[in-house]
Scaffold this motif. Structure first.
Motif, short mmCIF file in Angstrom:
data_model
loop_
_atom_site.label_atom_id
_atom_site.label_comp_id
_atom_site.label_asym_id
_atom_site.label_seq_id
_atom_site.Cartn_x
_atom_site.Cartn_y
_atom_site.Cartn_z
N LEU A 178 0.83 -1.20 0.00
CA LEU A 178 0.00 0.00 0.00
C LEU A 178 0.87 1.26 0.00
N ALA A 179 1.94 1.24 0.79
CA ALA A 179 2.87 2.39 0.79
C ALA A 179 3.53 2.54 -0.58
N ALA A 180 3.87 1.41 -1.21
CA ALA A 180 4.50 1.47 -2.53
C ALA A 180 3.54 2.01 -3.58
N GLN A 187 0.05 -0.04 -10.40
CA GLN A 187 -1.05 -0.94 -10.06
C GLN A 187 -0.57 -2.28 -9.51
N ARG A 188 0.65 -2.70 -9.86
CA ARG A 188 1.11 -4.01 -9.40
C ARG A 188 1.12 -4.10 -7.88
N PHE A 189 1.42 -3.00 -7.22
CA PHE A 189 1.47 -3.01 -5.77
C PHE A 189 0.07 -3.11 -5.16
N LEU A 190 -0.89 -2.44 -5.77
CA LEU A 190 -2.26 -2.53 -5.28
C LEU A 190 -2.84 -3.92 -5.56
N GLN A 192 -1.13 -6.71 -5.59
CA GLN A 192 -0.56 -7.62 -4.59
C GLN A 192 -1.24 -7.41 -3.23
N ALA A 193 -1.49 -6.16 -2.88
CA ALA A 193 -2.19 -5.89 -1.62
C ALA A 193 -3.58 -6.50 -1.64
N ALA A 194 -4.27 -6.43 -2.78
CA ALA A 194 -5.62 -7.00 -2.87
C ALA A 194 -5.60 -8.51 -2.65
N GLU A 195 -4.59 -9.17 -3.19
CA GLU A 195 -4.46 -10.61 -2.99
C GLU A 195 -4.27 -10.94 -1.51
N LEU A 196 -3.50 -10.13 -0.82
CA LEU A 196 -3.23 -10.37 0.59
C LEU A 196 -4.44 -10.04 1.46
N VAL A 197 -5.18 -9.01 1.12
CA VAL A 197 -6.41 -8.72 1.84
C VAL A 197 -7.42 -9.86 1.66
N ARG A 246 -9.37 3.17 1.72
CA ARG A 246 -9.14 4.54 1.24
C ARG A 246 -8.57 4.56 -0.17
N LEU A 247 -7.68 3.62 -0.47
CA LEU A 247 -7.00 3.61 -1.77
C LEU A 247 -7.80 2.89 -2.86
N THR A 248 -8.65 1.95 -2.49
CA THR A 248 -9.34 1.13 -3.48
C THR A 248 -10.84 1.37 -3.56
N GLY A 249 -11.42 1.86 -2.48
CA GLY A 249 -12.87 1.97 -2.43
C GLY A 249 -13.57 0.68 -2.08
N VAL A 250 -12.83 -0.41 -1.90
CA VAL A 250 -13.41 -1.69 -1.53
C VAL A 250 -13.78 -1.65 -0.05
N ASP A 251 -15.03 -1.97 0.27
CA ASP A 251 -15.52 -1.85 1.64
C ASP A 251 -15.02 -3.02 2.50
N VAL A 252 -14.12 -2.71 3.40
CA VAL A 252 -13.62 -3.70 4.36
C VAL A 252 -13.87 -3.21 5.79
N SER A 253 -14.83 -2.31 5.94
CA SER A 253 -15.08 -1.71 7.25
C SER A 253 -15.59 -2.73 8.26
#
Length: 384
Positions: A178-180, A187-190, A192-197, A246-253
């Motif tokens: 996410l920092a990257a 997009q590659r960093f986002l 990878q973050a999506a896969e981990l989430v 915040r960065l993706t708009g995907v609701d994980v609240s």
């Protein structure tokens, strides 16, 4: 304890902690950063340097530069130069541990260390636009994706593989990616973050507790060791999920709130407000001791939930911040802290680990980032 101590946070960070670690956290003999300093402010006899700590200090000074602290730029560059000179390996990986003198002590490829290389390089690139930091950012993720991919989902925690699969390195890789993405907009960093989430949502977190140790197929270990969970990591993931939304708009609240609520209900001492080091998955305390970092993660978690849901974090912020100032920072040298207390409130530490600067700076910078909103919210809520 009537209000959030914004001014004390600002003063401790910029007048005490950053100047202290700039003056005393550098290894003036062998280069790079010290692993720890004694509570008298001097170097200890510690004979090693972990790469994660060098990376955390590199990040901390880069973030400080981003916040306008002038010395931070040169110190973050010092960290990058030291890492390149002493910790990089010919295959594109990074060592795990160095000797005090800078030789390679343990060359094991370790996902935790590699994640913090990405995190450090992301922040260095964000403040400097240094092409070498960008190159190393990409090459480190290349190494992880090429060499450390395990069966099922995600990655081995180290090579060669062995032992249980671990949650914690994946959490820090998510944070780093996410920092990257924020630094590069690549997009590659986002991705990878999506896969981990997704790993978090389907394997690591069962809706109530966050597991720490798993088998090769990401089934939680059923032994007592597998049932041990860490409130600090629950809080930490809650904040990371807030950044992801915040960065993706995907609701994980929902997941973020559930993680924070379990930790708050079962992982916080009802008398002192200290966050326990570990509890059982049924909420029974295992270790009532409390390190400084678990309390910084409580701060970040409720700030993250506030940004996601609007839930007022004032009570938790006051509790955690005043605990840090009144207990952990009650030392002779401003900018240092006692790192761990037992369940009775007695100190357990004789040195301040440099790696905790990362936790403190990130939590305090989040408090200051949201200070205007929190003050405005308080004014709106006041009676006429």
């Amino acid at each position: 304890m009537s209000q959030i101590p914004f001014d004390a946070v600002r003063a401790w960070l910029f007048q005490d902690a950053l100047p202290f670690w700039a003056a005393h956290g550098i290894d003036r003999v062998h280069g790079g950063f010290l692993e720890e300093v004694g509570l008298d402010g001097g170097p200890t006899a510690c004979g090693f340097k972990r790469v994660r700590v060098i990376c955390r200090q590199t990040y901390a000074f880069a973030h400080a530069a981003h916040l306008g602290w002038a010395e931070g730029d040169a110190l973050s560059r010092l960290g990058v130069d030291y890492l390149k000179a002493h910790a990089s390996l010919p295959d594109g990986g990074w060592a795990k541990t160095l000797t005090r003198e800078g030789g390679i002590l343990d060359p094991t490829p370790d996902l935790y260390e590699l994640s913090f290389v990405i995190f450090a390089m992301a922040w260095r690139y964000r403040v400097s636009r240094d092409a070498d930091a960008l190159r190393l950012l990409h090459s480190t993720l290349d190494y992880i994706q090429t060499n450390m991919r395990g069966p099922g989902m995600a990655f081995w925690s180290h090579l060669p593989p062995g032992g249980p699969r671990l949650q914690n390195p994946h959490m820090h890789l998510t944070e780093a990616c996410l920092a990257a993405f924020e630094a590069t907009h690549d997009q590659r960093f986002l991705d990878q973050a999506a896969e981990l989430v997704n790993l978090l949502r389907t394997r690591l977190f069962d809706g109530v507790t966050l597991g720490e140790r798993f088998d090769e197929d990401w089934r939680r270990l059923t032994c007592e060791e597998g049932r041990a969970v860490e409130p600090g990591h629950h809080f930490e993931w809650a904040w990371i999920l807030a950044q992801y939304q915040r960065l993706t708009g995907v609701d994980v609240s929902t997941q973020a709130l559930a993680l924070a609520e379990f930790a708050e209900q079962h992982g916080v001492d009802s008398v002192s407000g200290a966050v326990f080091d570990s509890v059982r998955d049924d909420g029974t305390p295992i270790a009532k001791s409390s390190r400084a970092w678990t309390n910084t993660e409580r701060i970040k978690a409720w700030l993250g939930v506030y940004e996601l849901t609007g839930r007022d974090p004032t009570g938790e912020l006051k509790s955690a911040l005043w605990l840090l100032f009144d207990r952990y920072f009650a030392v002779a040298k401003p900018g240092l802290w006692i790192d761990q207390f037992d369940g009775e409130g007695e100190p357990m530490s004789k040195a301040a680990p440099a790696g905790i600067v990362y936790h403190l700076l990130l939590a305090f910078s989040e408090v200051l980032r949201l200070e205007p909103e929190l003050k405005a919210q308080k004014r709106v809520g006041q009676a006429p």
